[in-house]
Design a protein around this motif. Structure first.
Motif, PDB file in Angstrom:
ATOM      1  N   TYR A  41       0.819  -1.210   0.000  1.00 35.16           N
ATOM      2  CA  TYR A  41       0.000   0.000   0.000  1.00 35.16           C
ATOM      3  C   TYR A  41       0.855   1.264   0.000  1.00 35.16           C
ATOM      4  CZ  TYR A  41      -3.824  -3.145   1.085  1.00 35.16           C
ATOM      5  OH  TYR A  41      -4.742  -4.150   1.035  1.00 35.16           O
ATOM      6  N   ALA A  42       2.123   1.143   0.415  1.00 31.56           N
ATOM      7  CA  ALA A  42       3.002   2.309   0.512  1.00 31.56           C
ATOM      8  C   ALA A  42       3.372   2.877  -0.855  1.00 31.56           C
ATOM      9  CB  ALA A  42       4.258   1.954   1.291  1.00 31.56           C
ATOM     10  N   ALA A  43       3.141   2.121  -1.913  1.00 30.77           N
ATOM     11  CA  ALA A  43       3.479   2.607  -3.253  1.00 30.77           C
ATOM     12  C   ALA A  43       2.534   3.723  -3.699  1.00 30.77           C
ATOM     13  CB  ALA A  43       3.432   1.460  -4.254  1.00 30.77           C
ATOM     14  N   PHE A  44       1.373   3.797  -3.089  1.00 32.65           N
ATOM     15  CA  PHE A  44       0.395   4.823  -3.457  1.00 32.65           C
ATOM     16  C   PHE A  44       0.621   6.083  -2.630  1.00 32.65           C
ATOM     17  CE2 PHE A  44      -1.676   0.752  -4.347  1.00 32.65           C
ATOM     18  CZ  PHE A  44      -1.961   0.925  -5.694  1.00 32.65           C
ATOM     19  N   PRO A  45       0.229   7.240  -3.152  1.00 31.63           N
ATOM     20  CA  PRO A  45       0.350   8.476  -2.359  1.00 31.63           C
ATOM     21  C   PRO A  45      -0.502   8.394  -1.094  1.00 31.63           C
ATOM     22  CG  PRO A  45      -0.210   8.976  -4.641  1.00 31.63           C
ATOM     23  CD  PRO A  45      -0.269   7.490  -4.491  1.00 31.63           C
ATOM     24  N   LEU A  46      -0.089   9.141  -0.093  1.00 30.52           N
ATOM     25  CA  LEU A  46      -0.773   9.108   1.199  1.00 30.52           C
ATOM     26  C   LEU A  46      -2.240   9.515   1.072  1.00 30.52           C
ATOM     27  CD1 LEU A  46      -0.541   8.641   4.221  1.00 30.52           C
ATOM     28  CD2 LEU A  46       0.090  11.035   4.476  1.00 30.52           C
ATOM     29  N   SER A  47      -2.547  10.475   0.227  1.00 29.85           N
ATOM     30  CA  SER A  47      -3.937  10.913   0.073  1.00 29.85           C
ATOM     31  C   SER A  47      -4.808   9.795  -0.500  1.00 29.85           C
ATOM     32  CB  SER A  47      -4.012  12.149  -0.819  1.00 29.85           C
ATOM     33  OG  SER A  47      -3.509  11.855  -2.113  1.00 29.85           O
ATOM     34  N   ASP A  48      -4.252   9.007  -1.420  1.00 29.79           N
ATOM     35  CA  ASP A  48      -5.012   7.873  -1.958  1.00 29.79           C
ATOM     36  C   ASP A  48      -5.218   6.795  -0.898  1.00 29.79           C
ATOM     37  OD1 ASP A  48      -5.186   9.117  -4.388  1.00 29.79           O
ATOM     38  OD2 ASP A  48      -3.579   7.947  -5.332  1.00 29.79           O
ATOM     39  N   GLN A  49      -4.203   6.576  -0.082  1.00 28.27           N
ATOM     40  CA  GLN A  49      -4.329   5.585   0.988  1.00 28.27           C
ATOM     41  C   GLN A  49      -5.399   6.006   1.992  1.00 28.27           C
ATOM     42  OE1 GLN A  49      -0.633   4.571   2.900  1.00 28.27           O
ATOM     43  NE2 GLN A  49       0.491   4.644   0.968  1.00 28.27           N
ATOM     44  N   VAL A  50      -5.397   7.263   2.383  1.00 28.16           N
ATOM     45  CA  VAL A  50      -6.386   7.771   3.341  1.00 28.16           C
ATOM     46  C   VAL A  50      -7.787   7.666   2.755  1.00 28.16           C
ATOM     47  CG1 VAL A  50      -7.197   9.851   4.518  1.00 28.16           C
ATOM     48  CG2 VAL A  50      -4.769   9.263   4.547  1.00 28.16           C
ATOM     49  N   ALA A  51      -7.932   8.028   1.479  1.00 26.64           N
ATOM     50  CA  ALA A  51      -9.243   7.951   0.832  1.00 26.64           C
ATOM     51  C   ALA A  51      -9.731   6.506   0.755  1.00 26.64           C
ATOM     52  CB  ALA A  51      -9.185   8.569  -0.556  1.00 26.64           C
ATOM     53  N   TYR A  52      -8.854   5.577   0.423  1.00 29.15           N
ATOM     54  CA  TYR A  52      -9.224   4.163   0.300  1.00 29.15           C
ATOM     55  C   TYR A  52      -9.675   3.598   1.644  1.00 29.15           C
ATOM     56  CZ  TYR A  52      -8.753  -0.857  -0.319  1.00 29.15           C
ATOM     57  OH  TYR A  52      -8.990  -2.195  -0.334  1.00 29.15           O
ATOM     58  N   PHE A  53      -8.873   3.824   2.688  1.00 30.10           N
ATOM     59  CA  PHE A  53      -9.203   3.245   3.983  1.00 30.10           C
ATOM     60  C   PHE A  53     -10.382   3.955   4.642  1.00 30.10           C
ATOM     61  CE2 PHE A  53      -4.688   1.871   3.569  1.00 30.10           C
ATOM     62  CZ  PHE A  53      -4.973   0.526   3.436  1.00 30.10           C
ATOM     63  N   THR A  54     -10.553   5.227   4.385  1.00 28.45           N
ATOM     64  CA  THR A  54     -11.738   5.931   4.886  1.00 28.45           C
ATOM     65  C   THR A  54     -12.990   5.381   4.225  1.00 28.45           C
ATOM     66  OG1 THR A  54     -10.431   7.921   5.267  1.00 28.45           O
ATOM     67  CG2 THR A  54     -12.822   8.191   5.169  1.00 28.45           C
ATOM     68  N   ASN A  55     -12.924   5.165   2.916  1.00 27.29           N
ATOM     69  CA  ASN A  55     -14.053   4.593   2.186  1.00 27.29           C
ATOM     70  C   ASN A  55     -14.381   3.196   2.718  1.00 27.29           C
ATOM     71  OD1 ASN A  55     -15.987   3.936   0.322  1.00 27.29           O
ATOM     72  ND2 ASN A  55     -14.590   3.772  -1.401  1.00 27.29           N
ATOM     73  N   ALA A  56     -13.361   2.385   2.933  1.00 26.99           N
ATOM     74  CA  ALA A  56     -13.590   1.029   3.449  1.00 26.99           C
ATOM     75  C   ALA A  56     -14.185   1.078   4.857  1.00 26.99           C
ATOM     76  CB  ALA A  56     -12.279   0.247   3.449  1.00 26.99           C
ATOM     77  N   GLY A  57     -13.711   1.992   5.698  1.00 24.27           N
ATOM     78  CA  GLY A  57     -14.233   2.103   7.059  1.00 24.27           C
ATOM     79  C   GLY A  57     -15.674   2.562   7.097  1.00 24.27           C
ATOM     80  N   ILE A  58     -16.005   3.545   6.273  1.00 28.00           N
ATOM     81  CA  ILE A  58     -17.391   4.044   6.243  1.00 28.00           C
ATOM     82  C   ILE A  58     -18.335   2.980   5.710  1.00 28.00           C
ATOM     83  CG2 ILE A  58     -18.910   5.709   5.097  1.00 28.00           C
ATOM     84  CD1 ILE A  58     -16.646   7.757   5.408  1.00 28.00           C
ATOM     85  N   ARG A  59     -17.908   2.263   4.670  1.00 26.61           N
ATOM     86  CA  ARG A  59     -18.750   1.172   4.151  1.00 26.61           C
ATOM     87  C   ARG A  59     -18.979   0.106   5.214  1.00 26.61           C
ATOM     88  NH1 ARG A  59     -18.296  -0.523  -1.909  1.00 26.61           N
ATOM     89  NH2 ARG A  59     -18.370   1.501  -2.902  1.00 26.61           N
ATOM     90  N   THR A  60     -17.940  -0.223   5.946  1.00 19.80           N
ATOM     91  CA  THR A  60     -18.075  -1.233   6.996  1.00 19.80           C
ATOM     92  C   THR A  60     -19.050  -0.774   8.070  1.00 19.80           C
ATOM     93  OG1 THR A  60     -15.819  -1.957   6.584  1.00 19.80           O
ATOM     94  CG2 THR A  60     -16.803  -2.600   8.675  1.00 19.80           C
ATOM     95  N   LEU A  61     -18.932   0.481   8.489  1.00 14.83           N
ATOM     96  CA  LEU A  61     -19.870   0.999   9.498  1.00 14.83           C
ATOM     97  C   LEU A  61     -21.303   1.013   8.983  1.00 14.83           C
ATOM     98  CD1 LEU A  61     -17.864   3.920  11.101  1.00 14.83           C
ATOM     99  CD2 LEU A  61     -18.436   1.715  12.108  1.00 14.83           C
ATOM    100  N   LEU A  62     -21.481   1.365   7.724  1.00 12.52           N
ATOM    101  CA  LEU A  62     -22.832   1.398   7.164  1.00 12.52           C
ATOM    102  C   LEU A  62     -23.399  -0.003   6.967  1.00 12.52           C
ATOM    103  CD1 LEU A  62     -22.590   4.298   4.557  1.00 12.52           C
ATOM    104  CD2 LEU A  62     -23.721   4.314   6.769  1.00 12.52           C
ATOM    105  N   ILE A  63     -22.542  -0.986   6.804  1.00 11.29           N
ATOM    106  CA  ILE A  63     -23.019  -2.360   6.651  1.00 11.29           C
ATOM    107  C   ILE A  63     -23.243  -3.010   8.014  1.00 11.29           C
ATOM    108  CG2 ILE A  63     -22.386  -4.654   5.816  1.00 11.29           C
ATOM    109  CD1 ILE A  63     -21.007  -3.272   3.468  1.00 11.29           C
ATOM    110  N   LEU A  64     -22.386  -2.701   8.998  1.00 11.66           N
ATOM    111  CA  LEU A  64     -22.504  -3.339  10.316  1.00 11.66           C
ATOM    112  C   LEU A  64     -23.460  -2.622  11.266  1.00 11.66           C
ATOM    113  CD1 LEU A  64     -18.867  -4.417  11.237  1.00 11.66           C
ATOM    114  CD2 LEU A  64     -20.806  -5.866  10.714  1.00 11.66           C
TER     115      LEU A  64
END
Length: 138
Positions: A41-64
């Motif tokens: 994951y370190a190959a991607f820029p930090l902003s892309d990493q934050v956006a990806y993991f934020t999206n995954a976290g919000i989806r998880t909260l909305l599903i759980l």
């Protein structure tokens, strides 16, 4: 008036619990994979990493979130809140997962809306025990 929970309502609670456990375990494996292969994951820029993991976290909260709240409100016998959060569970499942769970959640929502014993169980008030002076004496 202390009635037993209808079988279909108990099945709905069990299915929501199994779904919650399954998604929780899947998220555990995802976090383990991220920790194990963090350099991928370190190959991607930090902003892309934050956006990806934020999206995954919000989806998880909305599903759980809605299934857990649905189970809580079934236990508390709150009909309107149970229907509201079951509808949200169905909508978020349809938006994010797009698999057999959509049909399962549609079935569960229809059972809550149309199954008369389940509806009556959720609409009844919780039993409040009346104490007399004699019960309270030591």
């Amino acid at each position: 008036m202390n009635t037993k929970m209808p079988t279909l309502l108990n099945v709905i609670r069990a299915l929501l619990g199994v779904q919650t456990i399954y998604i929780g375990i899947a998220m555990g494996f995802l976090i383990y994979d991220i920790l194990l292969h963090g350099d991928d994951y370190a190959a991607f820029p930090l902003s892309d990493q934050v956006a990806y993991f934020t999206n995954a976290g919000i989806r998880t909260l909305l599903i759980l979130g809605p299934p857990i709240l649905t189970m809580v409100f079934i236990a508390k016998r709150r009909y309107k809140l149970t229907i509201t959060f079951m509808s949200l569970t169905f909508l978020f499942t349809a938006a994010f997962l797009q698999n057999f769970l959509v049909l399962l959640h549609l079935f569960m929502l229809l059972v809550l809306l149309l199954h008369k014993p389940s509806k009556m169980y959720l609409k009844q008030e919780a039993h409040v025990r009346q104490y007399s002076k004699r019960d309270l004496q030591v």
